[in-house]
Design an enzyme around this catalytic site. Structure first.
Site, mmCIF file in Angstrom:
data_model
loop_
_atom_site.group_PDB
_atom_site.id
_atom_site.type_symbol
_atom_site.label_atom_id
_atom_site.label_comp_id
_atom_site.label_asym_id
_atom_site.label_seq_id
_atom_site.Cartn_x
_atom_site.Cartn_y
_atom_site.Cartn_z
ATOM 1 N N ASP A 122 -9.994 -16.051 -36.694
ATOM 2 C CA ASP A 122 -11.100 -15.167 -37.019
ATOM 3 C C ASP A 122 -11.531 -14.478 -35.725
ATOM 4 O O ASP A 122 -11.232 -14.959 -34.624
ATOM 5 C CB ASP A 122 -12.251 -16.003 -37.602
ATOM 6 C CG ASP A 122 -13.453 -15.149 -37.931
ATOM 7 O OD1 ASP A 122 -13.281 -14.132 -38.621
ATOM 8 O OD2 ASP A 122 -14.565 -15.505 -37.492
ATOM 9 N N ASP B 124 -14.955 -12.346 -35.033
ATOM 10 C CA ASP B 124 -16.366 -12.431 -34.642
ATOM 11 C C ASP B 124 -16.819 -13.878 -34.548
ATOM 12 O O ASP B 124 -16.679 -14.638 -35.495
ATOM 13 C CB ASP B 124 -17.231 -11.706 -35.680
ATOM 14 C CG ASP B 124 -17.892 -10.490 -35.101
ATOM 15 O OD1 ASP B 124 -18.598 -10.657 -34.079
ATOM 16 O OD2 ASP B 124 -17.669 -9.405 -35.629
HETATM 17 MG MG MG Z 1 -16.543 -15.213 -37.628
#
Ligand code: MG
Length: 342
Positions: free
Chosen positions: A26, A28
């Protein structure tokens, strides 16, 4: 395939970067936050890659193209190609293409990333409900998306067209704070239509399928900071996961996680890829990790001993998850967590 009910974090005798062939990362809260690389991310990812681990970046954000995301990563010091980036725009485009004839016209509510992904699947993006679309696809459009776009989607959906959404994250974090995400925009259209979209993004299977198809991963490790997208997506896909504490999840949320939100491994940040993971051992009525022992007593979680805070958290999760079974742990964990300072 879906995961089984996990009752404690797992150990690993070898570094995770060797135990798994591909990290599905992932972005962010894991690699960057607010435009800056997260501490230790650049060095840890460089070392994992040099050791032979394939790195892929998996984002629910449909706004930017994979090429734009790769360029941003490279600027931050994490060299990436467009082919290393998988977006929910790609996942929803495959979902649409699987259900419509080649060349079908699709009304697009969203940004460039969505248009590029639809064309890549042989579909023709159009801009108006009067352009004879046969479906509506909605993805995050960024701050410049005009309100009239939701009207356009509503006209088409109210005429009976099928509706697809890249993802339903209600919020999106930015440098200045929290903003409405694509899930909030989907709610606007839902209110005007009473319809229900087909959704592709994490934690749903279309996103995981897209990721595995594009990376060819045989033994993937999902790495994320959110329990209800990254970790639940790994659970739904039946693959292992590493939760890092650099994003939105804190120690208290881990202790009270329901089964589909329990990660395989827990670590502070991406340096966790480069090390093994300690075993949590059952010990009398408690669970031991490093110098800590956690147990359930009189409606509370009790932590005894001393050592690194992450080992204490792993022991606490084992005591909580074992006691809670298929539900969320309802024992008071406040004092125990306070000892760890996490
Ligand atoms: Mg995230």
């Amino acid at each position: 395939m879906s995961g089984t009910s996990r009752t404690r974090p797992s150990g690993s005798g070898t570094a995770l970067s060797e135990a798994y062939d591909t990290a599905l990362l992932d972005l962010d809260g894991v690699v960057y936050a607010g435009g800056h690389a997260i501490d230790h991310a650049v060095e840890a990812l460089g070392t994992a890659r040099d050791g032979g681990m394939h790195l892929a970046y998996v984002t629910n954000n449909a706004l930017r193209t994979p090429a734009a995301v790769a360029e941003h990563l490279t600027e931050l010091g994490v060299p990436a190609e467009a082919s290393d980036v998988i977006t929910s725009a790609q996942a929803v485009s495959r979902l649409v293409a699987d259900q419509l004839p080649a060349g079908a016209r699709v009304l697009v509510i969203g940004g460039e990333g969505l248009r590029v992904a639809l064309r890549e699947r042989g579909l023709e993006p159009v801009e108006s409900a009067d352009d004879d679309p046969v479906a509506v696809v909605q993805g995050y459009g960024g701050p410049d998306l005009a309100w009239g776009r939701f009207a356009e989607a509503s006209y088409a959906i109210n005429r009976g067209l099928p509706w697809f959404a890249s993802n339903t994250d209600l919020t999106i974090p930015g440098a200045r704070g929290i903003a409405p995400g694509n899930g909030a925009a989907v709610e606007v259209v839902r209110i005007a239509t009473g319809a229900e979209p087909q959704v592709a993004g994490k934690p749903l299977p279309p996103m995981h399928r897209e990721t595995v198809l594009r990376t060819g991963a045989e033994r993937p490790l999902v790495v994320g900071d959110r329990l209800d997208t990254d970790i639940e997506g790994a659970f739904n896909g039946g693959v292992d996961s590493l939760l890092v504490l650099t994003g939105v999840t804190d120690a208290a949320q881990l202790v009270t996680a329901v089964p589909e939100h329990r990660p395989t491994y827990i670590d502070a940040d991406l340096r966790g890829l480069l090390t093994g993971q300690p075993e949590v051992e059952e010990d009398g009525g408690g669970f031991r990790c490093g110098g800590w022992t956690a147990s359930a007593r009189d409606g509370r979680l009790v932590l005894e001993g001393d050592g690194g805070p992450l080992d204490g958290l792993r022991a606490l999760c084992a005591a909580a998850w074992s006691q809670a079974g298929d539900k969320a742990c309802d024992l008071d964990a406040e004092k125990a967590l306070a000892r760890l300072g996490l």
